[in-house]
Design an enzyme around this catalytic site. Sequence first.
Site, PDB file in Angstrom:
ATOM      1  N   SER A  72       0.832  -1.208   0.000  1.00 33.25           N
ATOM      2  CA  SER A  72       0.000   0.000   0.000  1.00 33.25           C
ATOM      3  C   SER A  72       0.870   1.263   0.000  1.00 33.25           C
ATOM      4  O   SER A  72       2.021   1.235   0.437  1.00 33.25           O
ATOM      5  CB  SER A  72      -0.887  -0.014   1.256  1.00 33.25           C
ATOM      6  OG  SER A  72      -1.645   1.162   1.352  1.00 33.25           O
ATOM      7  N   CYS A 131       8.770   0.667   5.077  1.00 35.97           N
ATOM      8  CA  CYS A 131       7.602   1.553   4.959  1.00 35.97           C
ATOM      9  C   CYS A 131       6.475   1.159   5.909  1.00 35.97           C
ATOM     10  O   CYS A 131       5.563   1.959   6.128  1.00 35.97           O
ATOM     11  CB  CYS A 131       7.056   1.542   3.534  1.00 35.97           C
ATOM     12  SG  CYS A 131       8.060   2.449   2.364  1.00 35.97           S
ATOM     13  N   SER A 174       8.944  10.588   9.458  1.00 36.49           N
ATOM     14  CA  SER A 174       7.848  11.500   9.112  1.00 36.49           C
ATOM     15  C   SER A 174       8.270  12.882   9.587  1.00 36.49           C
ATOM     16  O   SER A 174       9.079  12.993  10.524  1.00 36.49           O
ATOM     17  CB  SER A 174       6.573  11.078   9.857  1.00 36.49           C
ATOM     18  OG  SER A 174       5.622  12.136   9.857  1.00 36.49           O
ATOM     19  N   TYR A 198       2.928   8.613  17.760  1.00 30.24           N
ATOM     20  CA  TYR A 198       3.445   8.572  16.386  1.00 30.24           C
ATOM     21  C   TYR A 198       4.756   9.357  16.282  1.00 30.24           C
ATOM     22  O   TYR A 198       5.747   8.865  15.716  1.00 30.24           O
ATOM     23  CB  TYR A 198       2.383   9.147  15.446  1.00 30.24           C
ATOM     24  CG  TYR A 198       2.724   9.048  13.980  1.00 30.24           C
ATOM     25  CD1 TYR A 198       2.828   7.807  13.351  1.00 30.24           C
ATOM     26  CD2 TYR A 198       2.928  10.196  13.213  1.00 30.24           C
ATOM     27  CE1 TYR A 198       3.139   7.714  12.004  1.00 30.24           C
ATOM     28  CE2 TYR A 198       3.229  10.113  11.861  1.00 30.24           C
ATOM     29  CZ  TYR A 198       3.332   8.875  11.259  1.00 30.24           C
ATOM     30  OH  TYR A 198       3.642   8.787   9.929  1.00 30.24           O
ATOM     31  N   LYS A 222       8.493   7.986  15.301  1.00 27.97           N
ATOM     32  CA  LYS A 222       9.245   8.472  14.139  1.00 27.97           C
ATOM     33  C   LYS A 222      10.550   9.143  14.580  1.00 27.97           C
ATOM     34  O   LYS A 222      11.572   9.068  13.896  1.00 27.97           O
ATOM     35  CB  LYS A 222       8.376   9.424  13.308  1.00 27.97           C
ATOM     36  CG  LYS A 222       7.154   8.731  12.686  1.00 27.97           C
ATOM     37  CD  LYS A 222       7.572   7.540  11.820  1.00 27.97           C
ATOM     38  CE  LYS A 222       6.412   6.923  11.069  1.00 27.97           C
ATOM     39  NZ  LYS A 222       6.810   5.826  10.174  1.00 27.97           N
TER      40      LYS A 222
HETATM   41  N1  LIG Z   1       1.197   9.080   3.776  1.00 29.76           N
HETATM   42  C1  LIG Z   1       1.809  10.072   4.397  1.00 29.76           C
HETATM   43  O1  LIG Z   1       1.460  11.239   4.237  1.00 29.76           O
HETATM   44  C2  LIG Z   1       2.994   9.780   5.314  1.00 29.76           C
HETATM   45  C3  LIG Z   1       3.670  10.877   5.863  1.00 29.76           C
HETATM   46  C4  LIG Z   1       4.759  10.651   6.691  1.00 29.76           C
HETATM   47  C5  LIG Z   1       5.162   9.356   6.971  1.00 29.76           C
HETATM   48  N2  LIG Z   1       4.467   8.313   6.445  1.00 29.76           N
HETATM   49  C6  LIG Z   1       4.950   6.976   6.801  1.00 29.76           C
HETATM   50  O2  LIG Z   1       5.162   6.245   5.611  1.00 29.76           O
HETATM   51  C7  LIG Z   1       4.934   4.858   5.842  1.00 29.76           C
HETATM   52  C8  LIG Z   1       3.942   4.358   4.805  1.00 29.76           C
HETATM   53  O3  LIG Z   1       2.752   5.089   4.943  1.00 29.76           O
HETATM   54  P1  LIG Z   1       1.533   4.975   3.911  1.00 29.76           P
HETATM   55  O4  LIG Z   1       0.856   6.289   3.899  1.00 29.76           O
HETATM   56  O5  LIG Z   1       2.030   4.376   2.657  1.00 29.76           O
HETATM   57  O6  LIG Z   1       0.591   3.982   4.742  1.00 29.76           O
HETATM   58  P2  LIG Z   1      -0.337   2.782   4.262  1.00 29.76           P
HETATM   59  O7  LIG Z   1      -1.274   2.570   5.414  1.00 29.76           O
HETATM   60  O8  LIG Z   1      -0.905   3.036   2.898  1.00 29.76           O
HETATM   61  O9  LIG Z   1       0.682   1.544   4.160  1.00 29.76           O
HETATM   62  C9  LIG Z   1       1.278   0.982   5.280  1.00 29.76           C
HETATM   63  C10 LIG Z   1       1.427  -0.503   5.046  1.00 29.76           C
HETATM   64  O10 LIG Z   1       2.098  -1.063   6.176  1.00 29.76           O
HETATM   65  C11 LIG Z   1       1.522  -2.312   6.443  1.00 29.76           C
HETATM   66  N3  LIG Z   1       1.762  -2.686   7.836  1.00 29.76           N
HETATM   67  C12 LIG Z   1       1.254  -2.112   8.953  1.00 29.76           C
HETATM   68  N4  LIG Z   1       1.681  -2.764  10.050  1.00 29.76           N
HETATM   69  C13 LIG Z   1       2.482  -3.766   9.624  1.00 29.76           C
HETATM   70  C14 LIG Z   1       3.213  -4.792  10.281  1.00 29.76           C
HETATM   71  N5  LIG Z   1       3.198  -4.920  11.624  1.00 29.76           N
HETATM   72  N6  LIG Z   1       3.941  -5.657   9.531  1.00 29.76           N
HETATM   73  C15 LIG Z   1       3.952  -5.556   8.176  1.00 29.76           C
HETATM   74  N7  LIG Z   1       3.270  -4.598   7.497  1.00 29.76           N
HETATM   75  C16 LIG Z   1       2.535  -3.720   8.210  1.00 29.76           C
HETATM   76  C17 LIG Z   1       0.040  -2.130   6.146  1.00 29.76           C
HETATM   77  O11 LIG Z   1      -0.614  -3.384   5.926  1.00 29.76           O
HETATM   78  C18 LIG Z   1       0.090  -1.264   4.901  1.00 29.76           C
HETATM   79  O12 LIG Z   1       0.076  -2.030   3.718  1.00 29.76           O
HETATM   80  C19 LIG Z   1       4.433   4.745   7.282  1.00 29.76           C
HETATM   81  O13 LIG Z   1       5.516   4.401   8.110  1.00 29.76           O
HETATM   82  C20 LIG Z   1       3.948   6.150   7.597  1.00 29.76           C
HETATM   83  O14 LIG Z   1       4.024   6.437   8.977  1.00 29.76           O
HETATM   84  C21 LIG Z   1       3.394   8.490   5.627  1.00 29.76           C
END
Ligand SMILES: NC(=O)c1ccc[n+]([C@@H]2O[C@H](COP(=O)([O-])OP(=O)(O)OC[C@H]3O[C@@H](n4cnc5c(N)ncnc54)[C@H](O)[C@@H]3O)[C@@H](O)[C@H]2O)c1
Length: 288
Positions: free
Chosen positions: A47, A118, A182, A195, A199
Site C-alpha cells: 500500500s 515503509c 515523518s 506517532y 518516528k
Molecule cells: N502518507 C503520508 O502522508 C505519510 C507521511 C509521513 C510518513 N508516512 C509513513 O510512511 C509509511 C507508509 O505510509 P503509507 O501512507 O504508505 O501507509 P499505508 O497505510 O498506505 O501503508 C502501510 C502498510 O504497512 C503495512 N503494515 C502495517 N503494520 C504492519 C506490520 N506490523 N507488519 C507488516 N506490514 C505492516 C500495512 O498493511 C500497509 O500495507 C508509514 O511508516 C507512515 O508512517 C506516511
Amino acid sequence: MAAACPRPGDGLSGSDCRGQDSSSRSRKMAALRSLKGMVGIVTGGASGLGRATVERLVQQGASAVMLDLPTSEGSNVAKALGNQCLFTPADVTSEADVKNALAMAREKFGRLDIAVNCAGIAVAVKTYNAKKELPHSLEDFQRVITVNIAGTFNVIRLAAGEMGKNEPDPDGHRGVIVNTASVAAFDGQVGQAAYSASKGGIVGMTLPIARDLAPMGIRVVTIAPGLFATPLLAGLPEKVRTFLARQVPFPSRLGDPGEYAHLVQAIVENPMLNGEVIRLDGAIRMQP
Ligand SMILES: NC(=O)c1ccc[n+]([C@@H]2O[C@H](COP(=O)([O-])OP(=O)(O)OC[C@H]3O[C@@H](n4cnc5c(N)ncnc54)[C@H](O)[C@@H]3O)[C@@H](O)[C@H]2O)c1
C-alpha cells in the site's frame, strides 16, 4: 580530527586519501549505482509509499520482495506486477516472520541489496483527555512504538545479515537500507505523542546504525515524508485533503507516492548518501 582514510578492502586505494585528481573523481562518479538487477525488500509494500517503491523497483529492472501483513492486498498487487515481484506475508515485529520472508527472497532471487522500511501505523490521541478525564491508552502507545521502531529495527538487523553475504562492489558496497520517519518526528501535532515518538526513534537510530553497518559496506538513510496522497489520506473528506494540500508552501499539493519512490531510487544510486535524514515535504512545517 583528520578525515579517515578508507579501510583496507573497502575498494578505495590509498591515493584517494591524498589527492582528488580528475581521474579519481570520475572513478568515484562511475560508482553511481543502477537498480537494474538488484533485489529489494519493501515492508508495507502492499500500500501507499511502499507499493509505489515496489512498482518503481520492478519498472527499473530490479526484483522486489513485498513484505506486508497476510491481511493486506499484497498477493493481488504482486500478481499484477509479474515474476519480478514476490509477496511475503509477514508482520515486521516478528523475528520468525521476517526471517521467513528473507529466506523466501533468497530462494527466489538469490540475494538482497536493498531494504526499504515503509510499514507503519499511527494513532491520533491526546496525552490526556481532560473532558473525559482519560489518559492516553498505554497499550496504544506501546503498539505504535513496537511496530514503527522495533519493527523497523527488526527488519534492519536481519536484512543486514543477508546483505553481508554479498560480494562488495568496487566501492565496497554490499547494500542500502532506507527507513521511513515523518515530519512528525520534528513537528509533532496535537494527538501525535505516540506517532511522533516512534518516528523520532527512527530518526535517532539512523546515524548509529549507519555507523554500526559501515564496516560491512551497508548504508542507512531515512526519509521523513510530509503529506502524501496514500490510502491513509485518501480516506479523508475532499475538503480536508484540500486544506492539508494548501499548507504545503510549494508545490502546494499532497506528495505523490511516486515521488517518495523516486527518492528511494536516488538514495540507492548515490553512494555518498549515508547516515542522514532527508525531509521530503515541499517545505511544510506542521502547525500545532
Ligand atoms: N502518507 C503520508 O502522508 C505519510 C507521511 C509521513 C510518513 N508516512 C509513513 O510512511 C509509511 C507508509 O505510509 P503509507 O501512507 O504508505 O501507509 P499505508 O497505510 O498506505 O501503508 C502501510 C502498510 O504497512 C503495512 N503494515 C502495517 N503494520 C504492519 C506490520 N506490523 N507488519 C507488516 N506490514 C505492516 C500495512 O498493511 C500497509 O500495507 C508509514 O511508516 C507512515 O508512517 C506516511
